[in-house]
Write a protein that holds these residues in place. Structure first.
Motif, mmCIF file in Angstrom:
data_model
loop_
_atom_site.group_PDB
_atom_site.id
_atom_site.type_symbol
_atom_site.label_atom_id
_atom_site.label_comp_id
_atom_site.label_asym_id
_atom_site.label_seq_id
_atom_site.Cartn_x
_atom_site.Cartn_y
_atom_site.Cartn_z
ATOM 1 N N GLU A 321 0.818 -1.211 0.000
ATOM 2 C CA GLU A 321 0.000 0.000 0.000
ATOM 3 C C GLU A 321 0.854 1.264 0.000
ATOM 4 N N TYR A 322 2.023 1.196 0.657
ATOM 5 C CA TYR A 322 2.909 2.357 0.691
ATOM 6 C C TYR A 322 3.678 2.493 -0.631
ATOM 7 N N TYR A 323 4.116 1.360 -1.161
ATOM 8 C CA TYR A 323 4.914 1.412 -2.399
ATOM 9 C C TYR A 323 4.060 1.803 -3.611
ATOM 10 N N LEU A 324 2.765 1.539 -3.572
ATOM 11 C CA LEU A 324 1.903 2.011 -4.650
ATOM 12 C C LEU A 324 1.942 3.535 -4.738
ATOM 13 N N ILE A 325 1.823 4.176 -3.585
ATOM 14 C CA ILE A 325 1.865 5.647 -3.546
ATOM 15 C C ILE A 325 3.244 6.146 -3.940
ATOM 16 N N LEU A 326 4.276 5.500 -3.415
ATOM 17 C CA LEU A 326 5.645 5.939 -3.689
ATOM 18 C C LEU A 326 6.006 5.804 -5.162
ATOM 19 N N LEU A 327 5.752 4.639 -5.721
ATOM 20 C CA LEU A 327 6.135 4.400 -7.117
ATOM 21 C C LEU A 327 5.358 5.322 -8.058
ATOM 22 N N GLY A 328 4.072 5.534 -7.772
ATOM 23 C CA GLY A 328 3.296 6.467 -8.571
ATOM 24 C C GLY A 328 3.865 7.872 -8.520
ATOM 25 N N THR A 329 4.270 8.294 -7.324
ATOM 26 C CA THR A 329 4.831 9.644 -7.163
ATOM 27 C C THR A 329 6.167 9.774 -7.883
ATOM 28 N N TYR A 330 7.020 8.765 -7.761
ATOM 29 C CA TYR A 330 8.308 8.806 -8.456
ATOM 30 C C TYR A 330 8.112 8.872 -9.975
ATOM 31 N N LEU A 331 7.154 8.120 -10.482
ATOM 32 C CA LEU A 331 6.902 8.141 -11.928
ATOM 33 C C LEU A 331 6.451 9.528 -12.391
ATOM 34 N N PHE A 332 5.561 10.144 -11.640
ATOM 35 C CA PHE A 332 5.106 11.485 -11.981
ATOM 36 C C PHE A 332 6.252 12.498 -11.909
ATOM 37 N N LEU A 333 7.094 12.372 -10.886
ATOM 38 C CA LEU A 333 8.221 13.295 -10.736
ATOM 39 C C LEU A 333 9.203 13.153 -11.900
ATOM 40 N N LEU A 334 9.523 11.910 -12.247
ATOM 41 C CA LEU A 334 10.473 11.678 -13.346
ATOM 42 C C LEU A 334 9.887 12.147 -14.677
ATOM 43 N N LYS A 335 8.614 11.845 -14.916
ATOM 44 C CA LYS A 335 7.976 12.269 -16.166
ATOM 45 C C LYS A 335 7.968 13.798 -16.291
ATOM 46 N N THR A 336 7.585 14.466 -15.196
ATOM 47 C CA THR A 336 7.531 15.928 -15.213
ATOM 48 C C THR A 336 8.916 16.518 -15.407
ATOM 49 N N GLY A 337 9.904 15.954 -14.692
ATOM 50 C CA GLY A 337 11.272 16.467 -14.809
ATOM 51 C C GLY A 337 11.853 16.283 -16.197
ATOM 52 N N ILE A 338 11.588 15.127 -16.815
ATOM 53 C CA ILE A 338 12.114 14.844 -18.158
ATOM 54 C C ILE A 338 11.388 15.685 -19.211
ATOM 55 N N ASP A 339 10.049 15.740 -19.113
ATOM 56 C CA ASP A 339 9.275 16.493 -20.112
ATOM 57 C C ASP A 339 9.654 17.970 -20.134
ATOM 58 N N LYS A 340 9.879 18.532 -18.973
ATOM 59 C CA LYS A 340 10.145 19.968 -18.885
ATOM 60 C C LYS A 340 11.631 20.282 -18.694
ATOM 61 N N LYS A 341 12.443 19.229 -18.799
ATOM 62 C CA LYS A 341 13.892 19.391 -18.661
ATOM 63 C C LYS A 341 14.253 20.144 -17.373
ATOM 64 N N ASN A 342 13.563 19.751 -16.312
ATOM 65 C CA ASN A 342 13.762 20.372 -15.000
ATOM 66 C C ASN A 342 14.861 19.602 -14.262
ATOM 67 N N ILE A 343 16.089 20.053 -14.435
ATOM 68 C CA ILE A 343 17.248 19.359 -13.851
ATOM 69 C C ILE A 343 17.177 19.358 -12.328
ATOM 70 N N LEU A 344 16.698 20.467 -11.743
ATOM 71 C CA LEU A 344 16.606 20.551 -10.282
ATOM 72 C C LEU A 344 15.653 19.495 -9.737
ATOM 73 N N LEU A 345 14.476 19.381 -10.342
ATOM 74 C CA LEU A 345 13.491 18.395 -9.883
ATOM 75 C C LEU A 345 14.029 16.969 -10.039
ATOM 76 N N LEU A 346 14.673 16.694 -11.151
ATOM 77 C CA LEU A 346 15.257 15.366 -11.358
ATOM 78 C C LEU A 346 16.345 15.075 -10.331
ATOM 79 N N SER A 347 17.172 16.087 -10.036
ATOM 80 C CA SER A 347 18.252 15.920 -9.046
ATOM 81 C C SER A 347 17.678 15.639 -7.669
ATOM 82 N N GLU A 348 16.622 16.368 -7.297
ATOM 83 C CA GLU A 348 15.993 16.166 -5.986
ATOM 84 C C GLU A 348 15.348 14.788 -5.903
#
Length: 528
Positions: A321-348
């Motif tokens: 139940e915890y990893y479902l939330i975590l993995l979903g959040t990581y996927l959204f963060l990586l997608k957003t960082g890659i799509d918008k070339k947000n190096i800071l967000l990807l680094s964090e």
């Protein structure tokens, strides 16, 4: 405009207060609040005087400064359940604090943050454990640093909260300290020059200061007659929590060379070691040293197994139940960082993933007997979720997502929170009903023990299932029974209790007929 913002914030804060009070009220209607483990109620018994008749500041699990304060409060006003109020108050306060932090984003954001935190910690609000309480305080500090309007102005308050957390459960506070450090780096956008500014240095210096003072006072307080017991306690922790007890027949040469008899070995295995005065600090240290060498293996092999178990646990849906939330959040963060070339967000995001991997591999490396308990794993995961969601929330505010993208994310989290809450309510209800049924038998046992003139020592493992209610009405008076082992055994408080019963130790008391030992069968007979 400023007045409107203040009004909105005040409305949000009132909404948070109402939401928290409703949550506690509804929870209280369905459940009584319990200590999760008998460790928690044992701490309460020492502090309140239930254990030996006199409030004892040396409660071992808490650092001495907090133990001294609570014991004094019990001395001044014994009827008030100070320790229970502290745990419950800290948890409710941390929940409300979470809402207040997000109140500047509006009423909806504040209420949603409270509900999410309440769902993730739902079990821990019914079955309260001091380790989790300390973790909740640390997670509040992380959120305050990440979401506070002026993170550099929060130093004194957060240092005081961390001081309380480290006095409550030093191991958990130190385990979450790297997350607090990462939260600060994220708050200053990884601008390392900021770390050398006065307020930032003062904050981290404050954390070091409160940690050093608390640990230093604790070390001084546990000198003298408590020094040998602290060494015994540490060796006992190694044996029972990390290495296990080596088999007697397979290691007979060691046991014979160390003058450890088979009878002593059996008492150690049953955890009833206080029944033999020969099981002292030297024996326990010898056993811990040998068991450590015997079980641990080489550093390389242990590290390999830790990494393997880390990957295995994630891949095979442990704590799903915890990893479902975590993995979903990581996927959204990586997608957003890659799509918008947000190096800071990807680094964090990468920094958070790396830090969590290091902490989990470390915990698996030290290899606790029976695996990592939920009181450690759950707070670790929730702390990580909190930081990841703060990163997502910040990007949402700054990047101005499309409505369709926003709707899909909100829908996904709503479904996950609903799923988690459904699973938790079902499991909590089942656990609660089971605990109520089991405790009915234990109540009969305790009534029988309190009616006896002879002091009684109880088999430890037969009492593991018993835990007490957080706000049960109890008189802070000496009790005519004790466990035949456990973490209090062999302490000065343990022997003081025996002397009040008219003998120096369990072995002497049983030999003189002033005390008896109840094994598993005798305990079960009294529970009928």
């Amino acid at each position: 405009m400023v007045n409107n913002l203040l009004k909105d914030k005040n409305k949000a804060q009132i909404a948070v207060l109402v939401t928290v009070l409703l949550f506690v009220f509804i929870l209280g209607l369905r459940f009584d609040f319990y200590f999760d483990l008998n460790d928690d109620s044992a701490i309460r018994d020492l502090l309140s005087g239930n254990y030996s008749g006199v409030p004892e500041a040396h409660c071992v699990q808490l650092l001495f400064p907090l133990g001294r304060i609570l014991a004094t409060m019990y001395q001044v006003c014994p009827p008030i359940p100070w320790f229970s109020l502290l745990l419950f108050g800290c948890q409710v306060g941390a929940l409300a604090g979470c809402g207040y932090i997000f109140s500047k984003k509006g009423t909806s954001a504040a209420i949603i943050s409270v509900l999410c935190a309440a769902v993730l910690f739902l079990r821990e609000f019914v079955f309260i454990q001091y380790t989790v309480t300390a973790a909740m305080l640390c997670i509040f500090i992380m959120l305050d640093i990440l979401e506070g309007s002026d993170h550099r102005g929060k130093g004194v308050k957060n240092c005081l909260i961390f001081c309380l957390a480290i006095n409550l459960r030093s191991e958990m506070a130190l385990l979450l300290l790297p997350f607090i450090g990462l939260a600060y780096l994220i708050a200053i956008r990884f601008k390392l020059k900021e770390l050398f500014k006065g307020k930032v240095i003062a904050f981290f210096a404050g954390l070091i200061l409160v940690t050093g003072l608390s640990v230093g006072i604790d070390s001084v307080a546990y000198s003298g007659q408590w020094k040998d017991f602290r060494q015994f306690f540490d060796a006992r922790t190694i044996v029972y929590d990390y290495t296990g007890i080596p088999d007697y027949d397979s290691n007979i040469q060691f046991y014979q060379d160390s003058n450890i008899s088979r009878e002593q070995y059996e008492l150690l295995c049953s955890y009833n070691f206080s029944l033999d005065e020969g099981i002292d600090v030297n024996l326990m240290k010898t056993l811990a040293e040998y068991a450590g060498k015997n079980r641990m293996g080489s550093t390389g092999s242990r590290l390999y197994m830790a990494v393997y178990r880390y990957i295995y646990d994630i891949a095979h849906g442990q704590l799903l139940e915890y990893y479902l939330i975590l993995l979903g959040t990581y996927l959204f963060l990586l997608k957003t960082g890659i799509d918008k070339k947000n190096i800071l967000l990807l680094s964090e995001t990468v920094a958070l993933a790396v830090l969590r991997s290091i902490l989990w591999v470390f915990l698996l490396y030290i290899d606790r007997v029976g695996g990592l308990p939920e009181r450690i794993s759950h707070p670790l995961l929730i702390a990580e979720i909190a930081i990841a969601l703060c990163l997502l929330s910040r990007d949402f505010q700054e990047a101005k997502w499309k409505k369709s993208y926003t709707f899909s994310i909100i829908t996904m989290y709503a479904c996950m929170i609903l799923l988690v809450s459904t699973l938790k309510v079902s499991s909590i209800t089942e656990e609660y009903d089971r605990k109520e049924a089991v405790n009915n038998g234990y109540k009969l046992l305790i009534e029988d023990l309190n009616s006896r003139d002879t002091f009684t020592y109880l088999d430890v493992y037969s009492m593991v299932g018993y835990s007490e209610k957080l706000f049960d009405k109890k008189q802070n008076l000496y009790r005519n029974y004790d466990l035949a082992g456990g973490w209090i055994s062999k302490s000065p408080a343990f022997y003081a209790k025996a002397k009040m019963a008219g003998f120096n130790n369990p072995q002497e008391g049983i030999g003189q007929g002033k005390a008896v030992f109840f094994d598993k069968e005798a305990i079960q007979e009294c529970m009928k």
